[in-house]
Design a protein around this motif. Structure first.
Motif, mmCIF file in Angstrom:
data_model
loop_
_atom_site.group_PDB
_atom_site.id
_atom_site.type_symbol
_atom_site.label_atom_id
_atom_site.label_comp_id
_atom_site.label_asym_id
_atom_site.label_seq_id
_atom_site.Cartn_x
_atom_site.Cartn_y
_atom_site.Cartn_z
ATOM 1 N N ASN A 275 0.827 -1.200 0.000
ATOM 2 C CA ASN A 275 0.000 0.000 0.000
ATOM 3 C C ASN A 275 0.861 1.249 0.000
ATOM 4 N N TRP A 276 1.916 1.258 0.802
ATOM 5 C CA TRP A 276 2.784 2.435 0.868
ATOM 6 C C TRP A 276 3.521 2.681 -0.438
ATOM 7 N N ILE A 277 3.968 1.611 -1.088
ATOM 8 C CA ILE A 277 4.625 1.794 -2.379
ATOM 9 C C ILE A 277 3.663 2.425 -3.376
ATOM 10 N N ALA A 278 2.401 1.954 -3.359
ATOM 11 C CA ALA A 278 1.404 2.504 -4.273
ATOM 12 C C ALA A 278 1.157 3.979 -4.000
ATOM 13 N N VAL A 279 1.157 4.344 -2.716
ATOM 14 C CA VAL A 279 0.832 5.720 -2.343
ATOM 15 C C VAL A 279 2.036 6.642 -2.469
#
Length: 598
Positions: A275-279
């Motif tokens: 999720n953090w990579i996506a954000v």
């Protein structure tokens, strides 16, 4: 989610499902003093001044697209890094993370691993491509790698999700401010939005970055003040840790592999990291700031400061959760009806612990609002650039740069008005807020997949990517809707057996309580999977479908090697028979004129 905005709202759903109830308990919490109001007004005044300065008095005018969106690619690295952190840390983070630690323990604190992984993949996979291409919009990468259909799809999804999120970002801290000040929410929200719209419209990225820097410093000051005060109140850091351990809050390595667990070491390390990579890895607002610095070295240094800041801010927010538990270990304000819902504990704690120190509660609320304003201003600036570059500029190819800059300023104003209206819609939606915000997390896996597959594989093509997006999002929406409102997770024990008699007037007796229902066991297993895995599941579905369809439809062809991440690029022009990677100096990024000569 810091926790990006998409992530926090998934991990801490109780913050949204019951947030409308905050107003009802405001009478039980101390009110602002004149010092608190003074600090709040000072923040707004300085933000307006920064916008006026960069809009009217700065030597560098915001009269072209590069200046308005990228600050002329001459921004200092520290303000850019501070702006990145402030953009990624919303008021929801400062209110939701401590609440989650208070109720569920410290497992989420293992996000430190996620942050390190984000920094590594940014450094080695995503950032080199964006720096080489020097594109105003990260979505224009998708057009060059695939085609315009893929770009417009990604841009539309981003714009729509941002318009849903910005009103929530403003509404949550505005509601907290209304709670502690007594000022009507309907008066607070428009004033804040108008201030934010003004300095974003007039000052462009430069005003946004410098106000973000100011707001970042205020966030740090507010958090540190509450942390120091909380430690003094409890007695010592060691005592805070002892009470948290005694209450079962210290959970860092819960290794249960069951994917239906709300949080475990595995879902944090894998689900949260995805999720953090996506954000943070492919978010347009982040990429826009990395491109605003003058050199490649400065961009990499900004990334390091950014990751360190995310870890620091979120760790401090987690520790505030432990401070709250240490103070209310034997007298939980929720079960004693001092507050009506768990969401109210943070502002209650701030006013309870710091209400006797003039200006301290105001400083913290200003910190929360600073996070909200920075997120809103950055999102408006980014949205304006995305909408103009992807949906308007193609129909105005011969318009001057000055006209383009003016058009984007008008877009910011229009978006700001829409946000103000949507804030009042959000107020009426109640638990639907969770539905609106969580929906953005459902698409993050497929959006991440588009960029990742495009950068690491030469075989991906448009048919594969479009098929992957459609199937991934369809599956995730089905999974999300089927479990919506049916997943419930037990809080850790909340005690009230140590309260004073005066506080227990509303209780029949003193008890140790757990006031959340257990998960629904009759729900099919697949629908009980933790929401923290949604991004990872969506990414896996996308990659499997997109790559398979791409192979079956003939694969892709990469003409410009800069579209691939460095370790995938072909190094031999004889064998590759395609354009070689352009070698760019580590000291200076390519400007537009240099790119045109390549």
């Amino acid at each position: 989610m810091s926790l990006d905005l998409n992530l926090v709202t998934e991990v801490f759903p109780t913050t949204f499902s019951t947030i409308s109830s905050i107003e009802h308990a405001s009478h039980q919490i101390h009110r602002f003093t004149v010092f608190d109001y003074g600090i709040f007004v000072l923040l707004l005044g300085i933000s307006v001044f920064i916008g006026i300065y960069f809009g009217f008095f700065s030597k560098i005018k915001q009269d072209n697209v590069e200046e308005y969106l990228l600050g002329g690619k001459s921004m200092p690295k520290f303000p850019v890094a501070a702006s990145l952190i402030a953009t990624s840390v919303s008021g929801i983070t400062l209110l939701g993370v401590p609440t989650d630690i208070y109720a569920y323990g410290t497992q989420i604190w293992m996000f430190m691993i996620s942050a390190v992984v984000v920094g590594l993949v940014m450094h080695y996979i995503y950032l080199p491509v964006f720096l080489d291409m020097q594109l105003t919009s990260s979505f224009s990468y998708l057009e060059q790698r695939f085609d315009r259909i893929v770009r417009l799809t990604a841009s539309f999804v981003f714009a729509l999700s941002a318009l849903f999120l910005i009103p929530v970002v403003i509404y949550v801290p505005a509601l907290a401010f209304s709670q502690v000040s007594g000022i009507n929410l309907h008066l607070v929200t428009p004033i804040l939005c108008v201030v934010c719209i003004f300095y974003t419209t007039v000052g462009g990225l430069r005003a946004v970055v410098w106000t973000d820097t100011l707001q970042f410093l205020l966030m740090i000051a507010a958090i540190l003040a509450i942390v120091i005060l909380g430690i003094v109140d409890v007695g010592s850091f060691a005592e805070v840790w002892r009470r948290a351990d005694r209450g079962g809050r210290l959970i860092f390595f819960g290794t249960d592999p069951d994917p239906t667990q709300r949080t475990s070491f595995w879902c944090v390390v894998f689900g949260l990291t995805t999720n953090w990579i996506a954000v943070f890895g492919i978010n347009q607002a982040c990429i826009q700031r990395f491109l605003a610095v003058p050199t490649r070295k400065a961009a990499k240094n900004s990334l390091k400061i950014y990751i360190f800041g995310l870890i620091t801010i979120n760790s401090l927010a987690c520790f505030i959760g432990l401070l709250m538990y240490a103070k209310y270990e034997a007298c939980d304000p929720v079960t004693t009806k001092q507050v009506e819902k768990l969401d109210q504990v943070v502002p209650f704690y701030v006013m309870d612990a710091g209400g006797k120190i003039p200006g301290l509660p105001g400083l913290f609320i200003v910190g929360v609002f600073s996070a909200a304003l920075s997120t809103m201003s950055s999102s408006l600036n980014t949205l304006a650039g995305t909408i103009y570059e992807d949906f308007i500029r193609p129909f105005r190819p011969n318009v001057s740069e000055r006209s383009s800059s003016t058009a984007m300023k008008m877009i910011v104003v229009i978006l700001g008005v829409v946000v103000i209206v949507l804030v009042f819609v959000v107020e009426k939606m109640g638990s639907v807020i969770q539905i609106v915000v969580s929906c953005t997390g459902v698409i993050s896996g497929s959006v991440m997949g588009m960029f990742t597959l495009g950068m690491v594989s030469t075989r991906a093509n448009t048919k594969g990517v479009v098929s992957g997006v459609v199937i991934s999002i369809s599956c995730m929406i089905t999974l999300w809707i089927s479990s919506l409102g049916k997943l419930h997770y037990d809080y850790l024990l909340l005690r009230n057996d140590g309260c004073d008699e005066g506080i227990l007037f509303s209780l029949d007796n003193s008890t140790v309580t757990n006031n959340s229902p257990s998960p629904s066991e009759d729900l099919p297993y697949i629908f009980r999977i933790s929401f923290m895995y949604y991004s990872l599941i969506g990414l896996i579905i996308f990659l499997v479908v997109a790559y398979s369809v791409s192979i079956c439809t003939g694969g892709g062809k990469v003409v410009d090697q800069r579209l691939l991440t460095p370790f995938v690029r072909c190094k031999d022009d004889i064998n590759c028979n395609i354009k070689l990677t352009v070698k760019i100096s580590d000291d200076r990024l390519l400007d537009d004129s240099a790119k045109d000569k390549i």
